[in-house]
Design a protein around this motif. Structure first.
Motif, PDB file in Angstrom:
ATOM      1  N   THR A  33      72.611 175.247  12.370  1.00 13.23           N
ATOM      2  CA  THR A  33      73.729 175.324  11.425  1.00 13.23           C
ATOM      3  C   THR A  33      74.949 174.626  12.026  1.00 13.23           C
ATOM      4  OG1 THR A  33      72.951 177.457  10.586  1.00 13.23           O
ATOM      5  CG2 THR A  33      75.225 176.835  10.071  1.00 13.23           C
ATOM      6  N   SER A  35      79.021 173.563  11.143  1.00 10.20           N
ATOM      7  CA  SER A  35      80.103 173.933  10.224  1.00 10.20           C
ATOM      8  C   SER A  35      81.288 172.998  10.405  1.00 10.20           C
ATOM      9  CB  SER A  35      80.549 175.378  10.460  1.00 10.20           C
ATOM     10  OG  SER A  35      81.186 175.502  11.709  1.00 10.20           O
ATOM     11  N   GLU A  40      79.066 174.774   5.518  1.00 11.53           N
ATOM     12  CA  GLU A  40      77.972 174.842   6.479  1.00 11.53           C
ATOM     13  C   GLU A  40      76.855 173.880   6.071  1.00 11.53           C
ATOM     14  OE1 GLU A  40      76.623 178.860   6.810  1.00 11.53           O
ATOM     15  OE2 GLU A  40      78.191 179.395   8.257  1.00 11.53           O
ATOM     16  N   LYS A  42      72.795 173.087   7.056  1.00 14.38           N
ATOM     17  CA  LYS A  42      71.681 173.733   7.744  1.00 14.38           C
ATOM     18  C   LYS A  42      70.471 172.814   7.880  1.00 14.38           C
ATOM     19  CE  LYS A  42      72.967 178.366   6.149  1.00 14.38           C
ATOM     20  NZ  LYS A  42      73.344 178.877   7.487  1.00 14.38           N
TER      21      LYS A  42
END
Length: 398
Positions: A33, A35, A40, A42
């Protein structure tokens, strides 16, 4: 992220590469993940034939683990934080990084506490079972919760996470099997991959249970080989291993006498192999010099029409008594020959005789070289009973 902390991440990932090379058979997946602000992004990598299939931002590619880690660290330069969860069976490693800190935590996936009673209570309400079919008042070794995937795959648990009413007896049996073997398994070498050969494995339920327990509860490196003459059950076992992601297993449709191990076999197991098939398994363990041999015999027919003992003539004229004596002699002579070959043997009750009269477990642990005095005692008993047991024959021709 700044380059200084990305370099720290690379050092952690280098350690994971070494871990993967040693433990790839229990690797599950990698969850990544990134950010940036409140957003976010993934990615997920799963094992595929020695490589990692990685999906990120809708694109799927195949990488070696080293290539994947290079891509992950290159991508990290574009974001403020990175978390990477590296998951194995029973263990999770979490790397978290931002512009201030980089750290890694290792977590053992814990067993759920007291789940067995809670998870099955609704399944058994308003139902009546014999004593041998109810959920036992015990601390189970194979606990619902963490072991759900296994219990569902072997048909003990429903898709909704409840122990099936008609499988409670089987659940009790497999859990007790683990209990009887725990101390023996703990005595095996700690610095080696434990290789376990299941002779006449059938659907391999107990092999899967032992795999789960050793890998995810005891944290031991292990490898399982299942052998059965039936191509159908071997195909079923292979499919179950694939469904569970148990890559530390291999299965072969063949006769046990044809199997030639490519590496040290530490443990031989045989569960309810019919008649002399149990002797084949015991002989294989002796010839392979296995550290441990575990067998639950079945269908004792071989000595019934062989043995004769004049002092017992008045007793053995009753067929049922002769048959029961044959059962005792068969397993007793098996234990004697194992002892003569240097094994310490115990014979215990595996499950209640209310379940099946074939309920004994032979446990043999290698302790010494051959004992000639014990071998002579075995020869004398063979002569007295006028028998030539299959185990002795298999040892000499295997």
């Amino acid at each position: 992220m700044n380059k200084q902390n990305i370099n720290k991440v690379k050092l952690f990932l280098l350690g994971l590469q070494g871990r993967f090379s040693e433990n790839s058979s229990i690797f599950k997946d990698i969850l990544v993940t990134y950010s940036a602000g409140l957003k976010e992004f993934k990615g997920k990598g799963i094992y595929e034939e020695g490589s990692i299939k990685y999906n990120f931002n809708g694109k799927t590619e195949i990488f070696s683990l080293e290539e994947l880690f290079e891509k992950i660290t290159e991508e990290a330069e574009k974001y403020e934080t990175l978390t990477l969860l590296y998951r194995e069976r029973g263990t999770e490693l979490l790397i978290s990084a931002d512009n201030k800190n980089v750290k890694m935590n290792t977590t053992e996936v814990k067993e759920e506490e007291d789940i067995p009673k809670a998870s099955v209570s609704s399944s058994i309400n308003n139902l009546h079972y014999t004593e041998t079919s109810t959920l036992l008042n015990r601390d189970y070794y194979i606990k619902p919760g963490k072991a759900d995937a296994l219990l569902k795959e072997i048909g003990i648990m429903t898709k909704e996470g409840k122990i099936k009413n008609d499988r409670i007896r089987k659940y009790n049996q497999i859990d007790h099997y683990v209990e009887l073997l725990e101390g023996i398994l703990d005595s095996l070498p700690k610095n080696e991959v434990i290789n376990i050969l299941d002779c006449g494995c059938g659907k391999s339920y107990l092999t899967f249970v032992l795999n789960y327990y050793l890998t995810e509860v005891k944290r031991r490196k292990c490898h399982f080989i299942g052998i059965d003459i039936s191509e159908q059950v071997i195909a079923s076992s292979k499919k179950m291993a694939e469904n569970l992601g148990y890559r530390n297993m291999e299965f072969y449709a063949m006769d046990i006498n044809s199997y030639e191990p490519k590496k040290k076999v530490h443990v031989i197991i045989s569960l309810h192999a019919c008649d002399t098939a149990t002797d084949m398994a015991l002989a294989a363990g002796i010839k392979m010099n296995s550290d441990c041999i575990i067998a639950v015999p079945c269908c004792h027919r071989e000595l019934l029409n062989q043995y004769n003992y004049e002092p017992f003539k008045g007793v053995l004229k009753h067929g049922i008594l002769k048959a029961r004596m044959a059962d005792v002699l068969t397993d007793g002579m098996r234990s004697m020959l194992l002892e003569a070959k240097g094994y310490e043997v115990s014979i215990v009750e595996y499950i209640s005789p209310l379940e099946t009269p074939k309920n004994l477990m032979i446990r043999a642990i290698k302790k010494s070289d051959e004992n000639q005095d014990a071998m002579d005692e075995y020869y004398n008993l063979m002569s007295s009973l006028n028998v030539y047991p299959a185990l002795y024959a298999y040892i000499n021709e295997y």
